[in-house]
Design a protein around this motif. Structure first.
Motif: not given
Length: 213
Positions: A167, A181-183, A163-165, A185-186, A175, A178-179
């Motif tokens: 996104d 997917a970021w979670n 993920p990067d900015r 990945a984390a 949103d 996106r959130i």
């Protein structure tokens, strides 16, 4: 690059890009490197390279401004002026000069540098991203241990990438997606981090280290 006017900044960035296309060393005419560091860190262990470096210990007076300046992207955010304990001037995103910072140890220094990273290679400056031959290699990283996720692992992340900015643009108006997917990945990276710690503690990491030419 000290101007607050976007057109002036654009001209400065254009000049920096043009000079960098000729040689990275010409960036010394565009930027000055200031290294903010932990007060107990001995910067003398690092070898000077083509860009003279001014080390500045972090403290309560300059910490917030130094952190803000490290991400102050030209034409997007305002620069940070006159940071306490540092030379006067306007401070901006250090990635312009040191996109993936790679400072080697001086010849008298023993040991290695452990470099946790999100890519399997290092790109010296922001304007060097299109120059594959400028990837950091050779003596500059001969005592660097690069710790990065494998391409195979990255392919299993949401959308098959880190993920990067961007996104925020790719997933504009989405949103929740996106959130999520970021979670995800984390969380996957936390598992990867736990596996690394286990390997480091039980000694099996010796079998996982690879030499890269």
């Amino acid at each position: 690059m000290g101007s607050k006017q976007s057109p002036v900044q654009a001209i400065g960035l254009g000049q920096a890009f043009a000079l960098n296309a000729i040689s990275r060393k010409f960036q010394r005419f565009c930027f000055e490197r200031i290294l903010f560091h932990h007060p107990q860190y001995d910067t003398s262990i690092l070898e000077e390279n083509i860009f003279p470096t001014t080390p500045i210990p972090l403290d309560r007076k300059n910490f917030s401004k130094a952190i803000l300046a490290s991400g102050s992207i030209p034409m997007v955010m305002e620069g940070v002026n006159d940071i306490t304990g540092a030379p006067g001037g306007t401070y901006r995103d250090g990635g312009l000069l040191d996109y993936h910072p790679a400072l080697s140890l001086n010849p008298e220094q023993t040991g290695f540098i452990l470099y946790p990273h999100f890519y399997t290679e290092l790109t010296p400056g922001w304007f060097d991203k299109k120059f594959h031959k400028r990837r950091v290699k050779g003596r500059a990283v001969d005592r660097t241990i690069l710790l990065a996720p494998s391409p195979e692992f990255v392919s299993t992340l949401p959308f098959g990438r880190i993920p990067d900015r961007r996104d925020f643009i790719r997933l504009m108006g989405r949103d929740n997606e996106r959130i999520c997917a970021w979670n995800k990945a984390a969380n996957m990276c936390r598992v990867l981090g736990d596996e690394f710690m286990d390997a480091a503690q039980n000694g099996s990491i010796r079998k996982k280290v690879k030499k890269v030419d």
